[in-house]
Motif scaffolding. Structure first.
Motif, PDB file in Angstrom:
ATOM      1  N   ALA A 171      -1.724   1.886  -1.210  1.00  0.00           N
ATOM      2  CA  ALA A 171      -2.925   1.860  -0.383  1.00  0.00           C
ATOM      3  C   ALA A 171      -2.617   2.536   0.943  1.00  0.00           C
ATOM      4  N   VAL A 172      -3.601   3.227   1.482  1.00  0.00           N
ATOM      5  CA  VAL A 172      -3.516   3.806   2.819  1.00  0.00           C
ATOM      6  C   VAL A 172      -4.539   3.071   3.673  1.00  0.00           C
ATOM      7  N   LEU A 173      -4.044   2.426   4.693  1.00  0.00           N
ATOM      8  CA  LEU A 173      -4.869   1.556   5.532  1.00  0.00           C
ATOM      9  C   LEU A 173      -5.017   2.174   6.910  1.00  0.00           C
ATOM     10  N   ASN A 174      -6.244   2.418   7.322  1.00  0.00           N
ATOM     11  CA  ASN A 174      -6.499   2.919   8.664  1.00  0.00           C
ATOM     12  C   ASN A 174      -6.942   1.768   9.556  1.00  0.00           C
ATOM     13  N   LEU A 175      -6.230   1.592  10.667  1.00  0.00           N
ATOM     14  CA  LEU A 175      -6.546   0.520  11.600  1.00  0.00           C
ATOM     15  C   LEU A 175      -7.010   1.124  12.921  1.00  0.00           C
ATOM     16  N   GLY A 176      -8.297   1.311  13.051  1.00  0.00           N
ATOM     17  CA  GLY A 176      -8.909   1.685  14.315  1.00  0.00           C
ATOM     18  C   GLY A 176      -9.623   0.463  14.867  1.00  0.00           C
ATOM     19  N   ILE A 178     -12.290  -0.597  13.409  1.00  0.00           N
ATOM     20  CA  ILE A 178     -12.571  -1.180  12.098  1.00  0.00           C
ATOM     21  C   ILE A 178     -11.458  -0.768  11.152  1.00  0.00           C
ATOM     22  N   ALA A 179     -11.171  -1.615  10.171  1.00  0.00           N
ATOM     23  CA  ALA A 179     -10.153  -1.310   9.169  1.00  0.00           C
ATOM     24  C   ALA A 179     -10.818  -0.745   7.919  1.00  0.00           C
ATOM     25  N   ASN A 180     -10.246   0.326   7.389  1.00  0.00           N
ATOM     26  CA  ASN A 180     -10.681   0.817   6.084  1.00  0.00           C
ATOM     27  C   ASN A 180      -9.465   1.149   5.243  1.00  0.00           C
ATOM     28  N   VAL A 181      -9.631   1.012   3.950  1.00  0.00           N
ATOM     29  CA  VAL A 181      -8.510   1.159   3.036  1.00  0.00           C
ATOM     30  C   VAL A 181      -8.860   2.159   1.944  1.00  0.00           C
ATOM     31  N   THR A 182      -7.877   2.971   1.572  1.00  0.00           N
ATOM     32  CA  THR A 182      -7.984   3.859   0.421  1.00  0.00           C
ATOM     33  C   THR A 182      -7.018   3.366  -0.636  1.00  0.00           C
ATOM     34  N   LEU A 183      -7.516   3.189  -1.847  1.00  0.00           N
ATOM     35  CA  LEU A 183      -6.705   2.693  -2.952  1.00  0.00           C
ATOM     36  C   LEU A 183      -6.386   3.852  -3.883  1.00  0.00           C
ATOM     37  N   LEU A 184      -5.111   4.148  -4.026  1.00  0.00           N
ATOM     38  CA  LEU A 184      -4.646   5.257  -4.854  1.00  0.00           C
ATOM     39  C   LEU A 184      -3.881   4.683  -6.036  1.00  0.00           C
ATOM     40  N   GLU A 185      -4.513   4.722  -7.201  1.00  0.00           N
ATOM     41  CA  GLU A 185      -3.931   4.135  -8.405  1.00  0.00           C
ATOM     42  C   GLU A 185      -3.751   5.228  -9.453  1.00  0.00           C
ATOM     43  N   PRO A 186      -2.588   5.337 -10.059  1.00  0.00           N
ATOM     44  CA  PRO A 186      -2.365   6.356 -11.084  1.00  0.00           C
ATOM     45  C   PRO A 186      -3.397   6.260 -12.202  1.00  0.00           C
ATOM     46  N   GLY A 187      -3.939   7.414 -12.567  1.00  0.00           N
ATOM     47  CA  GLY A 187      -4.921   7.442 -13.648  1.00  0.00           C
ATOM     48  C   GLY A 187      -6.330   7.069 -13.239  1.00  0.00           C
ATOM     49  N   HIS A 188      -6.539   6.803 -11.961  1.00  0.00           N
ATOM     50  CA  HIS A 188      -7.868   6.411 -11.499  1.00  0.00           C
ATOM     51  C   HIS A 188      -8.285   7.278 -10.314  1.00  0.00           C
ATOM     52  N   ALA A 189      -9.583   7.474 -10.173  1.00  0.00           N
ATOM     53  CA  ALA A 189     -10.095   8.174  -9.000  1.00  0.00           C
ATOM     54  C   ALA A 189      -9.852   7.314  -7.766  1.00  0.00           C
ATOM     55  N   PRO A 190      -9.607   7.948  -6.621  1.00  0.00           N
ATOM     56  CA  PRO A 190      -9.396   7.151  -5.403  1.00  0.00           C
ATOM     57  C   PRO A 190     -10.627   6.337  -5.059  1.00  0.00           C
ATOM     58  N   ARG A 191     -10.370   5.166  -4.533  1.00  0.00           N
ATOM     59  CA  ARG A 191     -11.449   4.296  -4.046  1.00  0.00           C
ATOM     60  C   ARG A 191     -11.172   3.957  -2.586  1.00  0.00           C
ATOM     61  N   GLY A 192     -12.196   3.562  -1.882  1.00  0.00           N
ATOM     62  CA  GLY A 192     -11.996   3.194  -0.492  1.00  0.00           C
ATOM     63  C   GLY A 192     -13.211   2.489   0.075  1.00  0.00           C
ATOM     64  N   PHE A 193     -12.971   1.675   1.099  1.00  0.00           N
ATOM     65  CA  PHE A 193     -14.055   0.933   1.728  1.00  0.00           C
ATOM     66  C   PHE A 193     -13.529   0.295   3.007  1.00  0.00           C
ATOM     67  N   ASP A 194     -14.446  -0.127   3.850  1.00  0.00           N
ATOM     68  CA  ASP A 194     -14.079  -0.887   5.036  1.00  0.00           C
ATOM     69  C   ASP A 194     -13.745  -2.313   4.628  1.00  0.00           C
TER      70      ASP A 194
END
Length: 377
Positions: A171-176, A178-194
């Motif tokens: 996961a890539v987590l941005n902490l400004g 507000i926090a938002n996260v990108t989920l990077l899973e092999p074999g799956h399209a990236p997902r992300g949300f606050d």
């Protein structure tokens, strides 16, 4: 303005990305060489503090007020001038001429974010920025996605996927603010949300009680103790936390009024200010962990970017709540403070190449859309 023809410099690979986030503490900029299939090569970076009077006005404009249309226009002009200073610093540092830059990606300053009502507002004056710099400016990245029924946020997951993808789940987590996260899973399209508040409540509480812009390294929070009943109330009393993705949020929801209302309703003894700070720090970490565990329990490691990555106290809380390795994106070769600015350079390139850069799986839009509007130099 999306129908405007591409810039004459479209074939060049130099882009500038500018970012001023929900913490409203400054402007980060990067000059970067972008090439198809090549990792971003940063040529120069710059960070300028937000002038105190402009910061106060931008924060005030997050709420309705007297003569706000005129005030917003003037604040946008001031922000564009600050952006132009950042651009000048980047060009000077790298020894690059303005004419060698394909475009600037300038996100602007979000002061309203209500995709549920079909709009989002980023204060910006991209025409003025183009005039001041002599460089094409791509701005207004969110509104097309919102028009297509999406959240317009977060915008960075496709960029995170492009530069941080790996065989293992991460996961890539941005902490400004507000926090938002990108989920990077092999074999799956990236997902992300606050996931909820990152620094917005921590900074506001610190400013109120210490008169300081932020709690450096979480030192003040370390003098308090986490109040479990208060933490439970903060989470359980806010329905937004339980919403499934796609979802996004901002200061429209998480602000000092939100906190004051919950403190007033707290059943226990009046908490000491430092205990509230410690609990707010845990709130950020706990809501991030809850979100990742619910959406991608197989995540093996978390990389953090944004200003919160420099808060050692918050990073310790994240490691405690996540029970996974938590490191800044510096460990992947990209300084945490540069990631979002890099993302908007990347988004500017996507627009100039007319590549759809929105991910419907992230924002909930009806389909991929070309994001941005062009203001030619």
């Amino acid at each position: 303005m999306n129908s405007s023809p591409p810039s004459q410099h479209q074939d060049t690979q130099l882009y500038i990305g500018l970012m001023s986030g929900t913490s409203v503490d400054g402007v980060d900029g990067v000059l970067v060489r972008l090439g198809d299939g090549q990792p971003p090569a940063v040529q120069a970076s710059a960070s300028l503090p937000m002038p105190a009077d402009l910061r106060r006005e931008l924060l005030a404009l997050n709420q309705s007020g007297d003569d706000e249309l005129a005030r917003a226009a003037l604040a946008a002009n001031s922000l564009a001038r600050l952006y132009a200073q950042a651009v000048a610093a980047l060009l000077q540092h790298a020894g690059v001429a303005a004419g060698d830059v394909a475009a600037i990606g300038a996100h602007g300053q979000t002061v309203r974010h209500r995709p549920d009502l079909g709009y989002t507002v980023q204060l910006n004056a991209p025409a003025l920025l183009a005039e001041l710099t002599g460089i094409d400016v791509v701005a207004d990245f969110r509104s097309r996605d919102v028009a297509a029924g999406g959240q317009g946020a977060p915008l960075v997951p496709p960029f995170h996927a492009a530069i941080f993808g790996a065989p293992q789940g991460r996961a890539v987590l941005n902490l400004g603010g507000i926090a938002n996260v990108t989920l990077l899973e092999p074999g799956h399209a990236p997902r992300g949300f606050d996931t909820g508040p990152a620094n917005v409540l921590l900074d506001g509480w610190c400013q109120r009680h210490l008169g300081q812009a932020y709690d450096a390294d979480g030192r003040w929070a370390a003098t308090g103790q986490v109040l479990a009943p208060l933490l439970e109330q903060l989470i359980s009393s806010e329905p937004w936390f339980a919403l499934p993705p796609p979802k996004s949020t901002g200061r429209d929801l998480f602000n000092m009024q939100w906190l004051d209302e919950r403190l007033a309703a707290f059943d226990g003894p009046k908490p000491a200010p430092q205990d509230v700070q410690a609990t707010l720090q845990r709130l950020t970490a706990r809501t991030v962990a809850n979100a990742i565990d619910a959406a991608a329990a197989s995540t093996q490691e978390v990389f953090v970017c944004g200003g919160g990555a420099r808060n050692t106290g918050l990073m310790r809380e994240l490691a405690y709540c996540l029970q996974r390795p938590v490191r800044p994106t510096d460990a992947l070769g990209v300084p945490a403070q540069e990631v979002e600015a890099l993302a908007f350079a990347w988004l500017a390139q996507a627009f100039m190449q007319r590549r759809p850069a929105g991910l419907p799986a992230v924002t909930g839009a009806r389909g991929p859309r070309i994001l941005g509007a062009l203001y030619p130099a």
